[in-house]
Design a protein around this motif. Structure first.
Motif, short mmCIF file in Angstrom:
data_model
loop_
_atom_site.label_atom_id
_atom_site.label_comp_id
_atom_site.label_asym_id
_atom_site.label_seq_id
_atom_site.Cartn_x
_atom_site.Cartn_y
_atom_site.Cartn_z
N PHE A 147 1.76 4.73 1.39
CA PHE A 147 1.55 5.49 2.59
C PHE A 147 1.91 6.89 2.62
O PHE A 147 2.47 7.23 1.75
CB PHE A 147 2.36 4.78 3.74
N SER A 148 0.84 7.74 3.26
CA SER A 148 0.96 9.01 2.78
C SER A 148 2.25 9.45 3.76
O SER A 148 2.93 9.04 4.46
CB SER A 148 -0.31 9.76 3.62
N ARG A 181 0.24 -3.46 7.83
CA ARG A 181 1.25 -2.38 8.44
C ARG A 181 1.52 -2.84 10.01
O ARG A 181 0.32 -3.09 10.72
CB ARG A 181 0.52 -1.05 8.43
N SER A 212 0.96 -1.10 0.12
CA SER A 212 -0.01 0.24 -0.01
C SER A 212 0.84 1.51 0.05
O SER A 212 1.88 1.31 0.63
CB SER A 212 -1.01 0.01 1.26
N TYR A 250 -5.81 6.15 0.30
CA TYR A 250 -5.40 5.42 1.53
C TYR A 250 -6.37 5.70 2.49
O TYR A 250 -6.70 4.45 3.12
CB TYR A 250 -4.20 6.00 1.96
N GLU A 251 -7.16 6.64 2.49
CA GLU A 251 -8.27 6.90 3.68
C GLU A 251 -9.40 5.96 3.20
O GLU A 251 -9.98 5.06 4.20
CB GLU A 251 -8.69 8.21 3.72
#
Length: 388
Positions: A6-7, A92, A4, A32-33
């Motif tokens: 990630f910000s 994560r 994924s 992502y949100e």
């Protein structure tokens, strides 16, 4: 296992008075949100925080760990848990302590986790980093390594951390990781012992070229005792910090169905001894991985089912009627439970923090009292509980 995006982390010097213990990531990444929202709806344990050890080479004044007289999970037991987490959909994985590098088999566990495809976040005090250890951390390709910064001077750092030459060793550790291309974030817990160095710590982070975050929360210990309460910033100190920070804040009334955290929805905590908890603050056991598989604990634990069904703003009886609810970003079920045994009530720190934000936004205006504070006052609560 799929990866994924990630910000990015917050810029150096940002202040986040909210609580980050529940697996939430910062940043504006819409995709992502949206992914997180779906995983919460489907109750996928996307984010797991794992305390690998309670052993530490420092003795920080605000440490909340309470080591137990029992052995932690062995490396073999950890490998089995990693397999179970992977099968459950965890992506994560945050490894923390105590101090992760104080555990002799840390790299064996972390390397197995990376081989299984977990996106790793590592939390360390940074003082035990050496070139060879930094090499091995870089080889893990972590999302980020979080390191505590507890002062801008050697004297303050040593006093807060209970060690020697802590600041010098932290800076050395940061640079060792930077030289190897590892993303580092410095985190500061603002206390009465270091708040005078707030600006200097932010400037040090800028000089080092790393992202930086400051928080307010002094947590009660895992056993519910509040041994570091005397170091929590006062309401007026919080107001001063918020005023100096300058981060934009827009008051908002939370929707009734809004959740204050992701505990039990898409995140949880595993202790060094294999006990699963909803989060780092809410130490209400969900299950024991030495006796039950993770999937069973995650699906059937009563406390997790309770949080999924009821932990929304409409059930927070103190908060529903609170005149400061628009200014509150720090309400935590775990802190409320530790303070007075009610998952859905208010708690002292969140109320003080909301008042501080209100005072920062409305200088000189009369300060509203929260329902929790009013009840405590009627019962003869102490000045500290009332935020005075």
């Amino acid at each position: 296992m799929a990866k994924s995006a990630f910000s990015p982390t917050m810029p150096a010097g940002s202040l986040n008075p909210g609580f980050d213990a529940c697996g939430r990531a910062s940043g504006p990444a819409d995709l992502y949100e949206a992914l997180l929202a779906r995983l919460r709806r489907e109750h996928v344990p996307f984010s797991v925080l794992w305390e690998l050890t309670h052993v530490c080479n420092l003795r920080c004044v605000m440490c909340y760990n309470v080591p137990l007289r029992q052995p932690p999970l062995t490396a073999g037991e950890c490998f089995a848990v990693l397999e179970q987490l992977a099968a459950a959909g965890t992506l994560r994985l945050t490894l923390t302590g105590g101090e992760i590098l104080a555990r002799p088999d840390f790299f064996a566990i972390a390397e197995r986790a990376r081989a299984l495809g977990f996106a790793l976040n590592l939390k360390t005090n940074g003082t035990l980093l050496t070139p060879s250890r930094a090499d091995r951390i870089a080889a893990l390709v972590p999302i980020q390594v979080d390191i505590s910064l507890l002062g801008a001077t050697a004297t303050t750092c040593d006093a807060v951390a209970g060690g020697r030459a802590v600041l010098r060793r932290v800076v050395r550790g940061v640079r060792l990781l930077q030289e190897r291309g590892v993303r580092v974030r410095l985190n500061t817990l603002l206390l009465d012992l270091n708040v005078a160095e707030q600006r200097a710590m932010a400037e040090l982070a800028r000089e080092l070229g790393v992202s930086y975050e400051q928080v307010f929360k002094v947590s009660p210990a895992d056993d519910g005792s509040y041994r570091a309460a005397g170091h929590q910033l006062s309401r007026s100190e919080m107001t001063d910090v918020l005023g100096a920070d300058g981060t934009p804040f827009v008051p908002r009334v939370p929707a009734p169905g809004r959740r204050t955290c992701a505990a039990g929805l898409s995140s949880c905590l595993i202790s060094p001894y294999g006990v699963v908890y909803p989060c780092i603050e809410l130490r209400m056991p969900a299950g024991d991985l030495r006796r039950q598989p993770f999937a069973e604990v995650w699906a059937r634990a009563p406390i997790l089912q309770e949080l999924r069904a009821r932990h929304t703003c409409e059930h927070l009886h103190d908060c529903r009627e609170c005149p400061l609810v628009r200014y509150c970003k720090g309400r935590c079920a775990g802190l409320a439970w530790k303070e007075h045994g009610d998952l859905y009530g208010g708690h002292s720190l969140a109320c003080r923090q909301a008042q501080a934000r209100y005072a920062q936004q409305h200088p000189g205006a009369p300060l509203p009292e929260t329902p929790w504070q009013a009840r405590r006052r009627r019962l003869g609560g102490c000045a500290e509980c009332l935020g005075e």
